[in-house]
Each structure stands twice: as C-alpha cells, then as structure tokens.
Design a protein around this motif. Structure first.
Motif, mmCIF file in Angstrom:
data_model
loop_
_atom_site.group_PDB
_atom_site.id
_atom_site.type_symbol
_atom_site.label_atom_id
_atom_site.label_comp_id
_atom_site.label_asym_id
_atom_site.label_seq_id
_atom_site.Cartn_x
_atom_site.Cartn_y
_atom_site.Cartn_z
ATOM 1 N N PHE A 85 43.307 41.102 32.300
ATOM 2 C CA PHE A 85 42.779 41.357 33.636
ATOM 3 C C PHE A 85 43.653 40.760 34.729
ATOM 4 O O PHE A 85 44.283 39.712 34.560
ATOM 5 C CB PHE A 85 41.368 40.763 33.773
ATOM 6 N N VAL A 86 43.684 41.451 35.875
ATOM 7 C CA VAL A 86 44.194 40.905 37.131
ATOM 8 C C VAL A 86 43.053 41.053 38.133
ATOM 9 O O VAL A 86 42.466 42.124 38.261
ATOM 10 C CB VAL A 86 45.467 41.637 37.625
ATOM 11 N N LEU A 87 42.719 39.971 38.822
ATOM 12 C CA LEU A 87 41.545 39.977 39.689
ATOM 13 C C LEU A 87 41.897 39.520 41.093
ATOM 14 O O LEU A 87 42.768 38.664 41.284
ATOM 15 C CB LEU A 87 40.457 39.051 39.137
ATOM 16 N N TYR A 88 41.190 40.101 42.054
ATOM 17 C CA TYR A 88 41.309 39.598 43.416
ATOM 18 C C TYR A 88 40.610 38.250 43.487
ATOM 19 O O TYR A 88 39.559 38.045 42.857
ATOM 20 C CB TYR A 88 40.685 40.578 44.422
ATOM 21 N N ASN A 89 41.191 37.330 44.254
ATOM 22 C CA ASN A 89 40.675 35.964 44.338
ATOM 23 C C ASN A 89 39.447 35.914 45.245
ATOM 24 O O ASN A 89 39.498 35.449 46.378
ATOM 25 C CB ASN A 89 41.766 35.033 44.858
ATOM 26 N N ASP A 90 38.346 36.406 44.725
ATOM 27 C CA ASP A 90 37.084 36.501 45.473
ATOM 28 C C ASP A 90 35.978 35.892 44.621
ATOM 29 O O ASP A 90 35.902 36.149 43.409
ATOM 30 C CB ASP A 90 36.777 37.966 45.787
ATOM 31 N N ASP A 91 35.116 35.083 45.243
ATOM 32 C CA ASP A 91 34.076 34.383 44.494
ATOM 33 C C ASP A 91 33.157 35.338 43.747
ATOM 34 O O ASP A 91 32.789 35.088 42.596
ATOM 35 C CB ASP A 91 33.247 33.506 45.440
ATOM 36 N N TYR A 92 32.765 36.444 44.406
ATOM 37 C CA TYR A 92 31.835 37.348 43.745
ATOM 38 C C TYR A 92 32.489 38.014 42.537
ATOM 39 O O TYR A 92 31.887 38.107 41.468
ATOM 40 C CB TYR A 92 31.310 38.427 44.697
ATOM 41 N N ILE A 93 33.727 38.492 42.703
ATOM 42 C CA ILE A 93 34.412 39.177 41.603
ATOM 43 C C ILE A 93 34.617 38.229 40.424
ATOM 44 O O ILE A 93 34.385 38.602 39.260
ATOM 45 C CB ILE A 93 35.761 39.754 42.084
ATOM 46 N N LYS A 94 35.028 36.993 40.699
ATOM 47 C CA LYS A 94 35.234 36.031 39.616
ATOM 48 C C LYS A 94 33.918 35.699 38.919
ATOM 49 O O LYS A 94 33.867 35.581 37.687
ATOM 50 C CB LYS A 94 35.899 34.770 40.165
ATOM 51 N N GLN A 95 32.838 35.561 39.695
ATOM 52 C CA GLN A 95 31.533 35.274 39.113
ATOM 53 C C GLN A 95 31.049 36.443 38.276
ATOM 54 O O GLN A 95 30.485 36.269 37.184
ATOM 55 C CB GLN A 95 30.517 34.959 40.209
ATOM 56 N N PHE A 96 31.285 37.674 38.784
ATOM 57 C CA PHE A 96 30.883 38.866 38.035
ATOM 58 C C PHE A 96 31.627 38.939 36.709
ATOM 59 O O PHE A 96 31.022 39.229 35.663
ATOM 60 C CB PHE A 96 31.175 40.124 38.862
ATOM 61 N N ALA A 97 32.931 38.691 36.726
ATOM 62 C CA ALA A 97 33.733 38.736 35.496
ATOM 63 C C ALA A 97 33.216 37.712 34.488
ATOM 64 O O ALA A 97 33.069 38.006 33.289
ATOM 65 C CB ALA A 97 35.204 38.483 35.813
ATOM 66 N N HIS A 98 32.915 36.515 34.963
ATOM 67 C CA HIS A 98 32.418 35.462 34.075
ATOM 68 C C HIS A 98 31.063 35.834 33.487
ATOM 69 O O HIS A 98 30.850 35.752 32.265
ATOM 70 C CB HIS A 98 32.310 34.143 34.846
ATOM 71 N N ASP A 99 30.133 36.269 34.337
ATOM 72 C CA ASP A 99 28.775 36.569 33.869
ATOM 73 C C ASP A 99 28.740 37.779 32.944
ATOM 74 O O ASP A 99 27.946 37.819 31.998
ATOM 75 C CB ASP A 99 27.853 36.821 35.068
ATOM 76 N N THR A 100 29.595 38.764 33.216
ATOM 77 C CA THR A 100 29.551 40.026 32.459
ATOM 78 C C THR A 100 30.353 39.976 31.171
ATOM 79 O O THR A 100 29.927 40.510 30.141
ATOM 80 C CB THR A 100 30.068 41.185 33.339
ATOM 81 N N LEU A 101 31.507 39.322 31.203
ATOM 82 C CA LEU A 101 32.429 39.394 30.069
ATOM 83 C C LEU A 101 32.438 38.162 29.166
ATOM 84 O O LEU A 101 32.566 38.291 27.945
ATOM 85 C CB LEU A 101 33.860 39.639 30.582
ATOM 86 N N SER A 102 32.322 36.965 29.752
ATOM 87 C CA SER A 102 32.491 35.753 28.940
ATOM 88 C C SER A 102 31.486 35.605 27.796
ATOM 89 O O SER A 102 31.831 34.981 26.777
ATOM 90 C CB SER A 102 32.455 34.512 29.841
ATOM 91 N N PHE A 155 46.406 37.020 36.092
ATOM 92 C CA PHE A 155 46.466 36.259 37.338
ATOM 93 C C PHE A 155 45.340 36.676 38.267
ATOM 94 O O PHE A 155 44.758 37.750 38.134
ATOM 95 C CB PHE A 155 47.823 36.413 38.053
ATOM 96 N N THR A 156 45.014 35.778 39.208
ATOM 97 C CA THR A 156 44.159 36.116 40.346
ATOM 98 C C THR A 156 45.023 35.947 41.592
ATOM 99 O O THR A 156 45.866 35.049 41.655
ATOM 100 C CB THR A 156 42.930 35.193 40.452
ATOM 101 N N THR A 157 44.794 36.806 42.583
ATOM 102 C CA THR A 157 45.639 36.773 43.771
ATOM 103 C C THR A 157 44.923 37.410 44.953
ATOM 104 O O THR A 157 43.973 38.181 44.768
ATOM 105 C CB THR A 157 46.965 37.521 43.513
ATOM 106 N N ASN A 158 45.384 37.092 46.141
ATOM 107 C CA ASN A 158 44.913 37.773 47.346
ATOM 108 C C ASN A 158 45.824 38.939 47.707
ATOM 109 O O ASN A 158 45.594 39.614 48.708
ATOM 110 C CB ASN A 158 44.867 36.790 48.524
ATOM 111 N N ASN A 159 46.849 39.160 46.903
ATOM 112 C CA ASN A 159 47.818 40.233 47.141
ATOM 113 C C ASN A 159 47.352 41.504 46.438
ATOM 114 O O ASN A 159 47.511 41.649 45.220
ATOM 115 C CB ASN A 159 49.194 39.797 46.634
ATOM 116 N N THR A 160 46.758 42.421 47.185
ATOM 117 C CA THR A 160 46.234 43.646 46.584
ATOM 118 C C THR A 160 47.345 44.538 46.030
ATOM 119 O O THR A 160 47.130 45.284 45.071
ATOM 120 C CB THR A 160 45.413 44.445 47.618
ATOM 121 N N GLU A 161 48.532 44.464 46.630
ATOM 122 C CA GLU A 161 49.652 45.263 46.130
ATOM 123 C C GLU A 161 50.041 44.815 44.728
ATOM 124 O O GLU A 161 50.370 45.639 43.866
ATOM 125 C CB GLU A 161 50.852 45.151 47.075
ATOM 126 N N ALA A 162 50.023 43.503 44.471
ATOM 127 C CA ALA A 162 50.357 42.984 43.148
ATOM 128 C C ALA A 162 49.342 43.456 42.112
ATOM 129 O O ALA A 162 49.710 43.809 40.979
ATOM 130 C CB ALA A 162 50.411 41.455 43.186
#
Length: 298
Positions: A194-211, A220-227
């Motif tokens: 996975f590559v994720l945008y550095n956003d609290d909701y997205i990170k929490q969703f990934a943890h709750d849904t997948l872990s 990586f997590t990043t604020n760079n949407t192009e990456a």
C-alpha cells in the motif's frame, strides 16, 4: 478608533497571543500592541491582560469583544451590499481542500472565474487539520474536508454543511487482477503493498479494516498525491481513498487508477463538507461559490 484597531483586537482575542495574531495579520507584534494600547487609552478600559496562558480578554474586554464582532460583521455586510449595488464582485476567495476531490471543482472554478473575472480564486490543497486552522485564523474563507461521526468538526468556532456522501474504496492499476472484481474483501487486500495519503482518517480506516487479517505492507505514506498516483499507476502498490477522488476526467487520464469497493467499508457514513467561521458572515464571493458547489455536488 478605526477599523484596523478593531481587527487587531478581534485577531488577538482569537489567537490568544500577540505574536501569533501578528503573524496572521502580517504586521509586527509591536504594531499590534501599540494599536490596542491606543484603543484602550481612548476607551479608558483595559481590554487584555497577559498571563501564563497568553494574552486573554479581561471581563470588560469580553463585553467589548461582543460589540467588536458585531461592528466587523456589519462592515463586512456593508462591503458586500456595495458590491451588489454596483453588480460587481472582486477581491480574493481562498479555499482549503483535502486531496482527492479537487478534480470535482475544476469545472466549477472555471465557470465561476468566467462569471466573476475580478475575483482572485486561490485553492490550497492540504490536510484537514491545516484547513481547520486556516479557517479559524481567517487565512481561508472556506474549507472542504471529510467528516463523519468519528471525525466530526469538534470546533465551536466553526460550522459545517454536508455536501455529498462518499465511501472508501481501493485504487488499483487497470491491469491489476484486483480490477476485475466489483468488490474486494480485506483478506484479498491484506496481501497487497500500500501507498497511503498521510491523513488520520485514511490511516485509521486502513488499520481498522485490514490489520485484523494480518500485517499491512506499507510502502510509504505521503502528502504528495503525485507520488501516490505514480506508485499505483506503475503497478507497484494499491491505495485507499474516497470514491469521488477517482470520479474524474483528470488527473487519471493516462494509465488510469480503477476504484473498487471494499467489503464492509460502508458502515459509517462519510461526507464531504464545507466549513466556515460561525461568527463571520459569508461574503457574496463565498455565497456564489458554495451555491455552485451545492448545485453540482448536492
């Protein structure tokens, strides 16, 4: 007494510190201090006092602040009424928006600029915390953020209005085997990188849904949407985001990213909402823009 002094008082009351308010006003701290001191001398009242918590309103200052807010709101309304009388609209419109839905605004901004060429529109793509801070500090006129029961706007200075409902989806490369499915289970996704945008909701969703189904392989997590787009479009990884982020002519024109629903992802309603200061009368610039957003997204 002048308008600038009232604006200085209002900003210091909001910021709770001379230095911070001076930064927001783009003047020196000494200039703000002198401005307020002159007003206090003119009125014969101490408006602020300093303590360990910062610069705070006195009891008299709190009463004066209510009048200051009313005066500044009335001045804003007067300026807007003048614009209506001359049937012209100018000035600046500063909008903060979370990454993803900016593609939904392109046509609306284009039409808005065509109708009101004298308005300078600035769209700043940033995280929700920065957007909330920007609206609170009057650095942004409005903000567009993601809200839910879990991630609501817990700020009494702000008011939020829901514009559209969305849901979290997986973004995969068009030639990925996952793109053939109408819906993906967490078990199918847990084996992906996975590559994720550095956003609290997205990170929490990934943890709750997948872990619960295994360890998340996070590149990586990043604020760079192009990456993030490049990583997914090259087939290196999968991403997570709101469905409207992929509802677009652009930016996914080459090697598109395919959104696929996630099993169990719709348990909590999510909304794209616009926020503004509760104590600030929306300008005509804001009203006209939000009217278009409501019409297109509502």
């Amino acid at each position: 007494m002048n308008i600038e002094q009232l604006e200085h008082v209002a900003e210091v009351a909001r910021a709770g510190a001379l230095t911070k308010s001076a930064e927001h006003l783009h003047v020196s701290a000494s200039a703000v201090s002198q401005s307020i001191s002159k007003l206090e001398q003119e009125l014969g009242v101490q408006i602020f006092t300093r303590n360990r918590q910062g610069t705070v309103l006195t009891a008299d200052g709190k009463n004066i602040m209510k009048k200051v807010d009313n005066v500044l709101a009335a001045i804003g309304e007067l300026k807007e009424e003048a614009n209506r009388c001359t049937d012209t609209l100018g000035g600046e419109l500063k909008i903060g928006i979370i990454p993803g839905p900016i593609n939904l605004l392109i046509d609306m901004v284009s039409a808005y600029k065509s109708d009101y060429p004298n308005v300078k529109v600035e769209i700043h793509e940033m995280g929700p915390v920065k957007i909330i801070e920007g609206v609170e500090n009057n650095e942004l006129d409005i903000g567009l953020i993601l809200t839910s029961e879990t991630f609501g706007v817990q700020h009494h200075e702000l008011v939020a209005e829901e514009l559209m409902e969305g849901r979290m989806v997986a973004g995969v490369h068009e030639h990925s085997p996952l793109a053939a499915f109408d819906q993906l289970s967490p078990q199918q996704l847990i084996g992906e990188t996975f590559v994720l945008y550095n956003d609290d909701y997205i990170k929490q969703f990934a943890h709750d849904t997948l872990s619960p189904f295994g360890s998340i392989d996070l590149l990586f997590t990043t604020n760079n949407t192009e990456a993030i787009k490049r990583a997914v479009q090259s087939g290196v990884a999968v991403t997570l985001g709101m469905d409207y982020s992929f509802r677009t002519r652009a930016p996914y024109t080459n090697k598109p990213i395919i959104p696929v629903e996630i099993e169990g992802a719709g348990s909590e309603p999510l909304h794209l909402a616009w926020i503004r200061r509760k104590d600030r009368v929306p300008s005509r610039r804001v009203e006209e823009f939000v009217k278009r957003v409501r019409r297109e997204l509502g």
